[in-house]
Design a protein around this motif. Sequence first.
Motif, PDB file in Angstrom:
ATOM      1  N   ALA A  11       0.832  -1.204   0.000  1.00  0.00           N
ATOM      2  CA  ALA A  11       0.000   0.000   0.000  1.00  0.00           C
ATOM      3  C   ALA A  11       0.869   1.258   0.000  1.00  0.00           C
ATOM      4  O   ALA A  11       0.529   2.255  -0.654  1.00  0.00           O
ATOM      5  CB  ALA A  11      -0.939  -0.007   1.193  1.00  0.00           C
ATOM      6  N   ILE A  12       1.975   1.204   0.705  1.00  0.00           N
ATOM      7  CA  ILE A  12       2.871   2.367   0.736  1.00  0.00           C
ATOM      8  C   ILE A  12       3.522   2.560  -0.632  1.00  0.00           C
ATOM      9  O   ILE A  12       3.624   3.681  -1.129  1.00  0.00           O
ATOM     10  CB  ILE A  12       3.923   2.229   1.856  1.00  0.00           C
ATOM     11  CG1 ILE A  12       3.222   2.111   3.215  1.00  0.00           C
ATOM     12  CG2 ILE A  12       4.871   3.427   1.854  1.00  0.00           C
ATOM     13  CD1 ILE A  12       4.136   1.689   4.359  1.00  0.00           C
ATOM     14  N   LYS A  56      -5.761  -2.325  -6.941  1.00  0.00           N
ATOM     15  CA  LYS A  56      -5.296  -0.936  -6.908  1.00  0.00           C
ATOM     16  C   LYS A  56      -3.846  -0.827  -7.387  1.00  0.00           C
ATOM     17  O   LYS A  56      -3.447   0.195  -7.940  1.00  0.00           O
ATOM     18  CB  LYS A  56      -5.432  -0.354  -5.499  1.00  0.00           C
ATOM     19  CG  LYS A  56      -5.353   1.149  -5.464  1.00  0.00           C
ATOM     20  CD  LYS A  56      -5.780   1.666  -4.109  1.00  0.00           C
ATOM     21  CE  LYS A  56      -5.886   3.161  -4.106  1.00  0.00           C
ATOM     22  NZ  LYS A  56      -6.358   3.671  -2.813  1.00  0.00           N
ATOM     23  N   GLY A  57      -3.067  -1.883  -7.216  1.00  0.00           N
ATOM     24  CA  GLY A  57      -1.709  -1.894  -7.743  1.00  0.00           C
ATOM     25  C   GLY A  57      -1.713  -1.816  -9.261  1.00  0.00           C
ATOM     26  O   GLY A  57      -0.916  -1.091  -9.860  1.00  0.00           O
ATOM     27  N   LEU A  95      -9.530  -4.510 -13.403  1.00  0.00           N
ATOM     28  CA  LEU A  95     -10.968  -4.780 -13.485  1.00  0.00           C
ATOM     29  C   LEU A  95     -11.271  -6.272 -13.387  1.00  0.00           C
ATOM     30  O   LEU A  95     -12.309  -6.661 -12.853  1.00  0.00           O
ATOM     31  CB  LEU A  95     -11.538  -4.184 -14.770  1.00  0.00           C
ATOM     32  CG  LEU A  95     -13.038  -4.016 -14.828  1.00  0.00           C
ATOM     33  CD1 LEU A  95     -13.549  -3.151 -13.672  1.00  0.00           C
ATOM     34  CD2 LEU A  95     -13.460  -3.405 -16.154  1.00  0.00           C
ATOM     35  N   GLU A  96     -10.368  -7.094 -13.863  1.00  0.00           N
ATOM     36  CA  GLU A  96     -10.546  -8.546 -13.705  1.00  0.00           C
ATOM     37  C   GLU A  96     -10.568  -8.934 -12.232  1.00  0.00           C
ATOM     38  O   GLU A  96     -11.301  -9.829 -11.829  1.00  0.00           O
ATOM     39  CB  GLU A  96      -9.421  -9.317 -14.417  1.00  0.00           C
ATOM     40  CG  GLU A  96      -9.606  -9.447 -15.902  1.00  0.00           C
ATOM     41  CD  GLU A  96      -8.495 -10.265 -16.538  1.00  0.00           C
ATOM     42  OE1 GLU A  96      -7.966 -11.206 -15.889  1.00  0.00           O
ATOM     43  OE2 GLU A  96      -8.147  -9.966 -17.688  1.00  0.00           O
ATOM     44  N   LEU A  97      -9.776  -8.250 -11.431  1.00  0.00           N
ATOM     45  CA  LEU A  97      -9.707  -8.538 -10.000  1.00  0.00           C
ATOM     46  C   LEU A  97     -10.885  -7.942  -9.234  1.00  0.00           C
ATOM     47  O   LEU A  97     -11.285  -8.472  -8.199  1.00  0.00           O
ATOM     48  CB  LEU A  97      -8.382  -8.029  -9.416  1.00  0.00           C
ATOM     49  CG  LEU A  97      -7.146  -8.753  -9.937  1.00  0.00           C
ATOM     50  CD1 LEU A  97      -5.880  -7.969  -9.597  1.00  0.00           C
ATOM     51  CD2 LEU A  97      -7.074 -10.155  -9.359  1.00  0.00           C
ATOM     52  N   GLU A  98     -11.403  -6.821  -9.715  1.00  0.00           N
ATOM     53  CA  GLU A  98     -12.553  -6.160  -9.077  1.00  0.00           C
ATOM     54  C   GLU A  98     -13.563  -5.778 -10.154  1.00  0.00           C
ATOM     55  O   GLU A  98     -13.713  -4.615 -10.502  1.00  0.00           O
ATOM     56  CB  GLU A  98     -12.106  -4.910  -8.309  1.00  0.00           C
ATOM     57  CG  GLU A  98     -11.432  -5.205  -7.003  1.00  0.00           C
ATOM     58  CD  GLU A  98     -11.167  -3.937  -6.185  1.00  0.00           C
ATOM     59  OE1 GLU A  98     -11.853  -2.912  -6.373  1.00  0.00           O
ATOM     60  OE2 GLU A  98     -10.257  -4.006  -5.346  1.00  0.00           O
ATOM     61  N   MET A 130     -15.267   2.745 -10.519  1.00  0.00           N
ATOM     62  CA  MET A 130     -14.095   3.591 -10.726  1.00  0.00           C
ATOM     63  C   MET A 130     -13.127   2.930 -11.715  1.00  0.00           C
ATOM     64  O   MET A 130     -12.594   3.593 -12.611  1.00  0.00           O
ATOM     65  CB  MET A 130     -13.396   3.855  -9.382  1.00  0.00           C
ATOM     66  CG  MET A 130     -12.235   4.833  -9.451  1.00  0.00           C
ATOM     67  SD  MET A 130     -10.597   4.117  -9.676  1.00  0.00           S
ATOM     68  CE  MET A 130     -10.413   3.088  -8.274  1.00  0.00           C
ATOM     69  N   LEU A 131     -12.923   1.629 -11.588  1.00  0.00           N
ATOM     70  CA  LEU A 131     -12.021   0.939 -12.509  1.00  0.00           C
ATOM     71  C   LEU A 131     -12.620   0.880 -13.913  1.00  0.00           C
ATOM     72  O   LEU A 131     -11.888   1.018 -14.903  1.00  0.00           O
ATOM     73  CB  LEU A 131     -11.697  -0.462 -11.994  1.00  0.00           C
ATOM     74  CG  LEU A 131     -10.804  -0.519 -10.761  1.00  0.00           C
ATOM     75  CD1 LEU A 131     -10.623  -1.961 -10.287  1.00  0.00           C
ATOM     76  CD2 LEU A 131      -9.449   0.117 -11.033  1.00  0.00           C
TER      77      LEU A 131
END
Length: 182
Positions: free
Chosen positions: A69-70, A103-104, A129-132, A137-138
């Motif tokens: 995340a950082i 998000k990565g 988008l495949e992951l979420e 937003m994506l």
Amino acid sequence: MASAVRGIERMHADILAAEPTTDEEKKKVVAELKSRGNAAFKQKRCEEAHFLYSAALDIDDTTFDTSYAIFGNRSAVNEMMGKGKQALEDANSALVVHPTWAKGFFRKGKALACLKRYRASTEAFEAALELEPKSKMLKKSLDKAKQTEIKAKEAAIKKASEKATAPEVIKMAAPTMTKGTS
């Protein structure tokens, strides 16, 4: 820049002076640095946010669960400052630590767009988008990336076409004058 760094160091001297020895202490310092970096980022104080995220990563070198995340946050800061290469490096580092973090891939897509690598940017947003798949937003980011990619292709085609149809200009040396005798 050096004076700006000194100013940031003075503002955060309390947390920067901490010398954590246990993992628990290190986690607390990392969390505080990240929190301060987030606050600076929200206020668009990019240099400060970058400094704080970097300080957090100096302690959390993928030892804890927070480094991805950082890296992602620092990627966003780099992208905001127009540093596409560094933004991409941080996004990729986040994905090494957490390869299924949507998000990565979002951060990677933004970094690639900053670098004008539009096809790769679109691919990164597709992976996110495949992951979420339900993320609005994506979906919006992917649509924008596709539009940007199309516009870039059209501009390249137009430029190539103009270059191909432009009349060839022959450069000649300027005429020289000589004095004649009479």
